[in-house]
Every structure is written in C-alpha cells, then in structure tokens.
Motif scaffolding. Structure first.
Motif, PDB file in Angstrom:
ATOM      1  N   ALA A  27       0.832  -1.204   0.000  1.00 42.44           N
ATOM      2  CA  ALA A  27       0.000   0.000   0.000  1.00 42.44           C
ATOM      3  C   ALA A  27       0.870   1.259   0.000  1.00 42.44           C
ATOM      4  N   ILE A  28       1.895   1.286   0.847  1.00 46.89           N
ATOM      5  CA  ILE A  28       2.813   2.431   0.867  1.00 46.89           C
ATOM      6  C   ILE A  28       3.538   2.551  -0.463  1.00 46.89           C
ATOM      7  N   TRP A  29       3.970   1.428  -1.010  1.00 42.09           N
ATOM      8  CA  TRP A  29       4.708   1.453  -2.278  1.00 42.09           C
ATOM      9  C   TRP A  29       3.859   2.023  -3.411  1.00 42.09           C
ATOM     10  N   MET A  30       2.582   1.696  -3.422  1.00 42.52           N
ATOM     11  CA  MET A  30       1.720   2.129  -4.515  1.00 42.52           C
ATOM     12  C   MET A  30       1.282   3.583  -4.400  1.00 42.52           C
ATOM     13  N   PHE A  31       1.058   4.079  -3.177  1.00 42.13           N
ATOM     14  CA  PHE A  31       0.372   5.355  -3.021  1.00 42.13           C
ATOM     15  C   PHE A  31       1.211   6.476  -2.408  1.00 42.13           C
ATOM     16  N   CYS A  32       2.354   6.176  -1.857  1.00 39.30           N
ATOM     17  CA  CYS A  32       3.185   7.224  -1.264  1.00 39.30           C
ATOM     18  C   CYS A  32       4.159   7.743  -2.335  1.00 39.30           C
ATOM     19  N   VAL A  33       4.116   9.050  -2.624  1.00 41.01           N
ATOM     20  CA  VAL A  33       4.953   9.621  -3.679  1.00 41.01           C
ATOM     21  C   VAL A  33       6.233  10.242  -3.128  1.00 41.01           C
ATOM     22  N   ASP A  34       6.263  10.529  -1.839  1.00 37.15           N
ATOM     23  CA  ASP A  34       7.481  11.077  -1.247  1.00 37.15           C
ATOM     24  C   ASP A  34       8.498   9.955  -1.058  1.00 37.15           C
ATOM     25  N   GLU A  35       9.635  10.071  -1.736  1.00 39.33           N
ATOM     26  CA  GLU A  35      10.606   8.971  -1.756  1.00 39.33           C
ATOM     27  C   GLU A  35      11.125   8.631  -0.372  1.00 39.33           C
ATOM     28  N   GLN A  36      11.486   9.636   0.413  1.00 39.51           N
ATOM     29  CA  GLN A  36      12.039   9.385   1.740  1.00 39.51           C
ATOM     30  C   GLN A  36      10.994   8.773   2.669  1.00 39.51           C
ATOM     31  N   VAL A  37       9.804   9.349   2.660  1.00 44.22           N
ATOM     32  CA  VAL A  37       8.727   8.812   3.510  1.00 44.22           C
ATOM     33  C   VAL A  37       8.392   7.386   3.103  1.00 44.22           C
ATOM     34  N   ARG A  38       8.351   7.136   1.789  1.00 43.85           N
ATOM     35  CA  ARG A  38       8.013   5.799   1.310  1.00 43.85           C
ATOM     36  C   ARG A  38       9.046   4.770   1.757  1.00 43.85           C
ATOM     37  N   GLN A  39      10.311   5.102   1.577  1.00 39.77           N
ATOM     38  CA  GLN A  39      11.357   4.150   1.938  1.00 39.77           C
ATOM     39  C   GLN A  39      11.396   3.892   3.440  1.00 39.77           C
ATOM     40  N   TRP A  40      11.326   4.947   4.234  1.00 35.39           N
ATOM     41  CA  TRP A  40      11.365   4.749   5.689  1.00 35.39           C
ATOM     42  C   TRP A  40      10.107   4.038   6.192  1.00 35.39           C
ATOM     43  N   GLY A  41       8.969   4.337   5.568  1.00 34.94           N
ATOM     44  CA  GLY A  41       7.737   3.650   5.975  1.00 34.94           C
ATOM     45  C   GLY A  41       7.800   2.156   5.705  1.00 34.94           C
ATOM     46  N   ILE A  42       8.301   1.783   4.527  1.00 35.15           N
ATOM     47  CA  ILE A  42       8.405   0.357   4.190  1.00 35.15           C
ATOM     48  C   ILE A  42       9.438  -0.325   5.079  1.00 35.15           C
ATOM     49  N   VAL A  43      10.577   0.340   5.305  1.00 33.74           N
ATOM     50  CA  VAL A  43      11.596  -0.247   6.182  1.00 33.74           C
ATOM     51  C   VAL A  43      11.031  -0.461   7.592  1.00 33.74           C
ATOM     52  N   ALA A  44      10.238   0.497   8.084  1.00 35.10           N
ATOM     53  CA  ALA A  44       9.638   0.342   9.412  1.00 35.10           C
ATOM     54  C   ALA A  44       8.683  -0.854   9.447  1.00 35.10           C
ATOM     55  N   CYS A  45       7.880  -1.014   8.389  1.00 40.14           N
ATOM     56  CA  CYS A  45       6.952  -2.159   8.339  1.00 40.14           C
ATOM     57  C   CYS A  45       7.721  -3.474   8.297  1.00 40.14           C
ATOM     58  N   LEU A  46       8.780  -3.530   7.492  1.00 36.60           N
ATOM     59  CA  LEU A  46       9.576  -4.753   7.414  1.00 36.60           C
ATOM     60  C   LEU A  46      10.254  -5.043   8.755  1.00 36.60           C
ATOM     61  N   ALA A  47      10.660  -3.987   9.470  1.00 38.95           N
ATOM     62  CA  ALA A  47      11.256  -4.189  10.792  1.00 38.95           C
ATOM     63  C   ALA A  47      10.236  -4.762  11.772  1.00 38.95           C
ATOM     64  N   VAL A  48       8.978  -4.330  11.655  1.00 43.83           N
ATOM     65  CA  VAL A  48       7.924  -4.886  12.514  1.00 43.83           C
ATOM     66  C   VAL A  48       7.729  -6.369  12.228  1.00 43.83           C
ATOM     67  N   VAL A  49       7.683  -6.733  10.943  1.00 45.36           N
ATOM     68  CA  VAL A  49       7.524  -8.150  10.584  1.00 45.36           C
ATOM     69  C   VAL A  49       8.717  -8.960  11.071  1.00 45.36           C
TER      70      VAL A  49
END
Length: 479
Positions: A27-49
């Motif tokens: 969802a973040i990958w598809m809809f977040c256009v800010d590169e920094q926010v997108r990358q940190w958001g995905i990294v945070a989700c992967l860290a949770v998993v």
C-alpha cells in the motif's frame, strides 16, 4: 495449560501486529509519492515483521519447537471436572464460535497472497527516480508537447502480442522560459506512430534549464515520475485490482476449505447428536461426486478423526493434518453433533465434537455417513431426551491452529527473513536490470515460507496413499 494460554496470546499479538505491517508494504509502495517517507515507511513495516519473526523464534526457544500433535495437546482446555450425578454430561446450550478462527486463517492467507503479489509490485516500479528525471524535477520540470526537428535510427517493432510501436533518436525543440528561444535536445522516443520533422511528442523538461535535456513518454507515466511515484497510474491500478481480487479470492477459498460459513453455535431442529469416542485418525479419500448439474467434482483428501458410535464409525473432518490426534483425545467419551438437512450437492456437513471434560472441536462429517447414522435409534435432537441440554454447562474451544508459533518450521522462517531482505532492497535501491531477478527471488522465498505447511501436509497424504491408508476409514488406530 498456562503454556497453552501464553501461546494463544502470543499468536494473537503477533498476528495483530504483523498482518497490518505486511499489508502496509504494497500500500505504501503504490500510493506514497514522497521517496524518503516511502522508503522509511516500508523499512519500518519490514522491521515490525522481522520483530514478529523474532518473537516466534524466542517463543519456540522457550517452549521448544513442536509438531502439530504436540501443539494441539498443549492447547487443550483445562478439564472442568464437573461431577455428574448419573449418565453422560448434557450438551451446552451454546457453543463457542468457529468464526474468529476462520477469520484468522483468512487473514493469514490474505497476508501470504499480499506478500507474493507485493513483490510483483516492487519489481514493476523503481525505488528511485532516474537521474535525468530527478535533475529535471529539481529544476521545476513540466510536461509539455514539443516539436520534433529531426529523426534518425527510426525502427518499427512488431511484438507477438499488442500493437506495433516505433523507437527512434529524435531532436526536439525545448522552449526556454527566460529567452523564449528553442533549445535543441536529443531524446529517445517510443511512439505508436513513426515520427517526422514537425511531429509533436510529449516530454518532461525544465523550462528554466532546457540544457538538462528531456524525457519522452505518455503524460500519465511522466506525471508519476515527476511526482516521485514508483509506479505509473495504469500499472498501479492493475496491480491494485489484481491484489484485492486475488487475495480476496484466496481468503475466500480458505474459509470454504475450513468448513464454509455454516457453523454450529446454537441448536436447531435440524441438529443431531450421538455419543461416541475417537477410535483413530489419519487420511482418507472422499470419492468423486456428481452434482445435479452434471459437473463431476474431483475426489478429495480428508484429514480425519474416526468417531466410533453404536451406529457405526463416522469420519470427522478437520482442515489440517490430524496424525496423532487420536492419542490426544484418548478414550474420552464425547458428543458428536452435526447439522442435517443441508442443501443438495454438499458432501460434508458442519459438525462439532463436545468432550465430556469441557472442550469443543469444530469440523465436518461426511454426509452419507451422517445420514446413515441419523437412521439409528441412538441419535437425538439436542434438547430432547436422547440428547439433553444444560444451560449452565460451559465448554471451551479447542483450536488446532491457535498454536502456530510453536510449530512454524525453521526453514519457513529463514525463507521469510530472506524475503524481508529482498523486499527492503527493492524498496530502497534502484537495481536496474537485476530488479526483476530480486523480485522473482522474493516471490520464491515468500512462496517457500507460506507453502511449508501445505507441502508437509501433501507429503504426509502421499505417504498415506503409499502405505494404503488412504483407502481405509482409519489409517492410525488410537492407543
């Protein structure tokens, strides 16, 4: 029994935290256009998993890695030890619902499907804007139709599927915002029609710095690149539809496989009950069935408990491997209850086992066997003399799948960690030509992690076939 409660709590917390994190990545990958926010958001989700996987590993280290039978035994509800004046205990007036367990299973399948399709989305996009686009965007890029002044190396392509297209090296005239003069720029063009001097093409360029060059393309993908979105609008929409429909379909199949939406929670006039006890477990085969429409269904493998009654044996079907479960049920007497009179074409009917010690196990029974048993005098309708109901009696659900943290295979966890690493790499790095290779590797890791349990069940069923157990009602006798 405290260990069983701790395992159920751990499973609930891990699922409550991990499932949203998995779904959030695409969802973040598809809809977040800010590169920094997108990358940190995905990294945070992967860290949770990754933290959830660590919690599973720590739980296994503390309690020991278990197989399905051991986990099933650890989750057994505490016996009520209620004294009964005479005869068997009555049935409870209300049974614990199976729906929460089905929803948890459907959520797990949704997350597994999301992980597989998420790698397709990660592979189709790019974590970083290409260098020309990045520089043009920083200088105030715009999307505009400009005139072609020269064309060379024009080539027609005829793909096996789809329309023809043309590629060329074209010279375009870029208007300068300050001087108003046209600045020539060489661009690689990809168009449905051949270009000639005087043709118009859509490009992305910086009016204040036309010397940075231009990028030709369709308006939608150019707008996505200018905004910083990793996917073009068309690709994003297609992937979103495939994701929701595919994951929803697989989740629905899981619900159907686990018995469908029909369940027993309160008694009706269509319900039947009989006393019995478990005499075996294993795998058998349900023969092909021809529906009224004439369509013939394939034969099915049944993971079963064999329940012996005065009217004969009945197969009680679970949606997971049951090898060794008969030993856990032992010789305890129980009630076998099922709902008769379901619509035609159904080979299985919803059923429950109610143990005398206060547990309930949901499943299904083979319809033909239940109909045969219903003709015997030993069956009764709950609430009547043959199957009394006690409104004060309480029973607790015995859910075989609730202890999944104790039996997750280490190979599956290693594959999941590798999938997380590849997802992080795809979400934060532009890999060029190696991007699809990383995406394919992630898909294989995700499938390996999700399919470990299914493969082990298939191998066990194949082993039962080879030993001749599949054709018999009971392939593993109780001890």
């Amino acid at each position: 029994m405290r260990a069983g409660r701790a395992t159920r709590r751990a499973a609930a917390v891990i699922a409550l935290v991990g499932c949203p994190a998995v779904v959030a990545v695409p969802a973040i990958w598809m809809f977040c256009v800010d590169e920094q926010v997108r990358q940190w958001g995905i990294v945070a989700c992967l860290a949770v998993v990754l933290g959830c996987l660590t919690a599973v590993a720590l739980r296994q280290r503390g309690a020991g890695h278990r197989n399905g039978v051991d986990t099933f035994a650890a989750l057994r509800p505490v016996p009520a030890h209620t004294p009964h004046a005479a005869g068997p205990p009555a049935l409870p007036s209300k049974l614990p619902a199976r729906r929460p367990a089905q929803l948890r299973g459907a959520a797990a399948v949704f997350c597994c499907t999301t992980a597989v399709l998420g790698f397709a989305a990660l592979g189709a996009g790019d974590a970083e804007r290409p260098a020309p686009v990045d520089g043009i965007a920083a200088a105030g890029g715009v999307i505009q139709d400009v005139r072609v002044t020269g064309v060379r190396n024009s080539e027609r392509h005829n793909p096996s599927r789809g329309r023809d297209y043309y590629t060329a090296v074209s010279v375009v005239a870029l208007p300068h915002a300050g001087t108003g003069e046209n600045v020539p720029a060489t661009v690689s063009t990809h168009t449905p029609e051949p270009l000639r001097p005087g043709s118009k093409v859509t490009v992305l360029y910086a009016p204040s710095k036309p010397d940075l060059g231009a990028v030709q393309g369709l308006p939608g993908p150019l707008r996505a690149a200018l905004d910083g979105a990793p996917l073009a609008p068309g690709a994003r929409t297609a992937l979103l539809v495939i994701w929701l429909l595919g994951a929803g379909f697989m989740s629905g199949l899981q619900v159907v496989h686990s018995g469908g939406v029909r369940t027993l929670t309160r008694w009706t006039a269509h319900d039947r009950a009989v006393r019995g006890r478990c005499t075996g477990d294993g795998v058998s085969q349900l023969p092909p069935h021809t529906e009224k429409s004439g369509r013939k269904e394939a034969s099915r493998k049944l993971d079963q408990l064999v329940i012996g009654t005065d009217g004969g044996e009945v197969r009680f079907v679970l949606d997971e491997a049951t090898d060794g479960y008969a030993e856990q049920l032992g010789a305890e007497s129980l009630w076998l209850c099922w709902r008769a009179g379901q619509k035609d074409g159904q080979q299985l009917e919803p059923a429950v086992l109610v143990g005398d010690s206060g547990w309930v196990l949901h499943g299904q029974v083979v319809r033909t066997e239940a109909e045969r048993l219903a003709e015997e005098s030993g069956t009764g309708t709950p609430g009547e003399a043959g199957a009394p109901v006690d409104a004060q009696r309480e029973v607790h659900l015995w859910d075989p799948r609730a202890g999944w943290p104790l039996r997750v295979r280490r190979g599956a966890m290693i594959a999941a960690v590798a999938a997380l690493a590849l997802a992080g790499l795809l979400a934060t790095t532009s890999l060029g030509a190696g991007r699809w290779w990383a995406a394919v590797g992630g898909v294989l890791c995700a499938l390996g992690a999700a399919g470990a349990e299914a493969l082990s069940t298939a191998w066990r069923a194949a082993a039962a076939d080879g030993s001749g157990g599949a054709g018999s009602p009971s392939s593993t006798p109780a001890r």
